[in-house]
Design an enzyme around this catalytic site. Structure first.
Site, PDB file in Angstrom:
ATOM      1  N   LEU A 180       4.215   5.552   6.219  1.00 25.76           N
ATOM      2  CA  LEU A 180       3.005   5.230   5.478  1.00 25.76           C
ATOM      3  C   LEU A 180       2.554   6.568   4.914  1.00 25.76           C
ATOM      4  O   LEU A 180       2.279   7.492   5.678  1.00 25.76           O
ATOM      5  CB  LEU A 180       1.958   4.626   6.417  1.00 25.76           C
ATOM      6  CG  LEU A 180       0.786   3.855   5.803  1.00 25.76           C
ATOM      7  CD1 LEU A 180       1.274   2.713   4.911  1.00 25.76           C
ATOM      8  CD2 LEU A 180      -0.113   3.307   6.892  1.00 25.76           C
ATOM      9  N   ASP A 181       2.533   6.709   3.574  1.00 22.67           N
ATOM     10  CA  ASP A 181       2.342   8.049   3.016  1.00 22.67           C
ATOM     11  C   ASP A 181       0.946   8.594   3.301  1.00 22.67           C
ATOM     12  O   ASP A 181       0.038   7.872   3.715  1.00 22.67           O
ATOM     13  CB  ASP A 181       2.711   8.103   1.526  1.00 22.67           C
ATOM     14  CG  ASP A 181       1.725   7.362   0.635  1.00 22.67           C
ATOM     15  OD1 ASP A 181       0.517   7.624   0.760  1.00 22.67           O
ATOM     16  OD2 ASP A 181       2.166   6.552  -0.201  1.00 22.67           O
ATOM     17  N   ILE A 182       0.785   9.873   3.064  1.00 20.50           N
ATOM     18  CA  ILE A 182      -0.411  10.599   3.488  1.00 20.50           C
ATOM     19  C   ILE A 182      -1.683  10.053   2.857  1.00 20.50           C
ATOM     20  O   ILE A 182      -2.768  10.118   3.439  1.00 20.50           O
ATOM     21  CB  ILE A 182      -0.237  12.106   3.188  1.00 20.50           C
ATOM     22  CG1 ILE A 182      -1.286  12.934   3.922  1.00 20.50           C
ATOM     23  CG2 ILE A 182      -0.254  12.376   1.688  1.00 20.50           C
ATOM     24  CD1 ILE A 182      -0.982  14.413   3.925  1.00 20.50           C
ATOM     25  N   ASP A 183      -1.574   9.468   1.666  1.00 20.65           N
ATOM     26  CA  ASP A 183      -2.746   8.955   0.952  1.00 20.65           C
ATOM     27  C   ASP A 183      -3.042   7.498   1.278  1.00 20.65           C
ATOM     28  O   ASP A 183      -3.965   6.915   0.705  1.00 20.65           O
ATOM     29  CB  ASP A 183      -2.529   9.096  -0.562  1.00 20.65           C
ATOM     30  CG  ASP A 183      -2.327  10.540  -0.972  1.00 20.65           C
ATOM     31  OD1 ASP A 183      -3.078  11.405  -0.481  1.00 20.65           O
ATOM     32  OD2 ASP A 183      -1.402  10.819  -1.763  1.00 20.65           O
ATOM     33  N   SER A 184      -2.240   6.899   2.163  1.00 20.45           N
ATOM     34  CA  SER A 184      -2.398   5.479   2.488  1.00 20.45           C
ATOM     35  C   SER A 184      -2.975   5.304   3.880  1.00 20.45           C
ATOM     36  O   SER A 184      -2.849   6.180   4.743  1.00 20.45           O
ATOM     37  CB  SER A 184      -1.043   4.762   2.399  1.00 20.45           C
ATOM     38  OG  SER A 184      -0.497   4.895   1.098  1.00 20.45           O
TER      39      SER A 184
END
Length: 252
Positions: free
Chosen positions: A124-128
């Site tokens: 789950l990417d850093i901005d999510s």
């Protein structure tokens, strides 16, 4: 001469194929003498067997496997899923006694040994934000991120349209099926409007920053992205920044 269907293959690979454990766990069990093939203990790593040979595991292996935990986190923005990178902390840092969700009533006591080999089963990417699974159980990791996985992942995605007006129906259809990334056609997805500025995405694959790149391809900018479900396991009321254990009755 062996046919392709009965060629010997590594015992650890066959154990993983059968869903008994991960290949890493298999090698550990073999080296401890916990694996039998046709009733005989096999303790040499790299041993090859035929697909129709019968594999059994000792009770110690099953007992050790039952101690392995799986943790669900509601990941906030600003944390990475796996190893620390670029000064950002990994999500596992949130798995502490103090951060456990107060409403997690499972009779499991947290112990630092549960952090050993606790790895993310998917990114789950850093901005999510939203549901992130960390597990010690190789079977769960394989089920969620193995090559043949078909587990659905559901996301709520807040977007803005850069071309003015509203997204044409033809582009919504392209989000469902018809887009390519990295030179490959994407699998069919289920994408619909949740409300006037939020889309609901259901995917069966997870390429790097896939939803953001899909949206860019049709002129949408992602403002917020939250994963709310993996298979049959939902994020539910788990507060952001908190974690809980996966119960024995929950199945992805």
């Amino acid at each position: 001469m062996n046919t392709p269907n009965n060629e010997p293959l590594r015992l650890s690979k066959r154990m993983s194929e059968l869903g008994l454990c991960s290949r890493r766990e298999a090698d550990e069990w073999i080296s401890r003498g916990w694996v039998r093939v046709d009733g005989k203990v096999v303790s040499e790593l790299g041993t090859k067997i035929l697909p129709d040979q019968h594999i059994t595991i000792e009770r110690q292996a099953a007992a050790e496997q039952s101690k392995r935990v799986t943790v669900l986190i509601n990941k906030p923005v600003g944390y990475v899923s796996g190893q620390a990178e670029d000064g950002y902390e990994p999500a596992i840092c949130m798995v502490t006694v103090e951060n456990r969700w107060e409403e997690d009533k499972l009779p499991i006591h947290f112990h630092p040994t549960q952090l050993r080999s606790l790895v993310p089963a998917g990114r789950l990417d850093i901005d999510s934000t939203g549901l992130l699974v960390l597990t010690q159980d190789g079977r769960i990791a394989k089920h969620l991120i193995g090559q043949d996985t078909s587990v659905e992942k559901e996301y709520l995605v807040r977007v803005s349209y850069s071309k003015g007006g509203t997204l044409p129906d033809a582009d919504l259809k392209r989000l469902n099926h018809g887009l390519w990334l990295d030179g490959k056609a994407l699998l069919p997805a289920k994408v619909r409007w949740q409300n006037e500025d939020q889309l609901n995405f259901i995917l069966k694959e997870g390429k790097k920053r896939q939803i953001r790149r899909m949206c860019e391809a049709v002129g949408l900018t992602v403002i917020g992205l939250k994963r709310v479900r993996i298979g049959r396991v939902k994020l539910g009321n788990l507060p952001e920044g908190k974690w809980r254990y996966l119960s024995e009755t929950e199945m992805f």
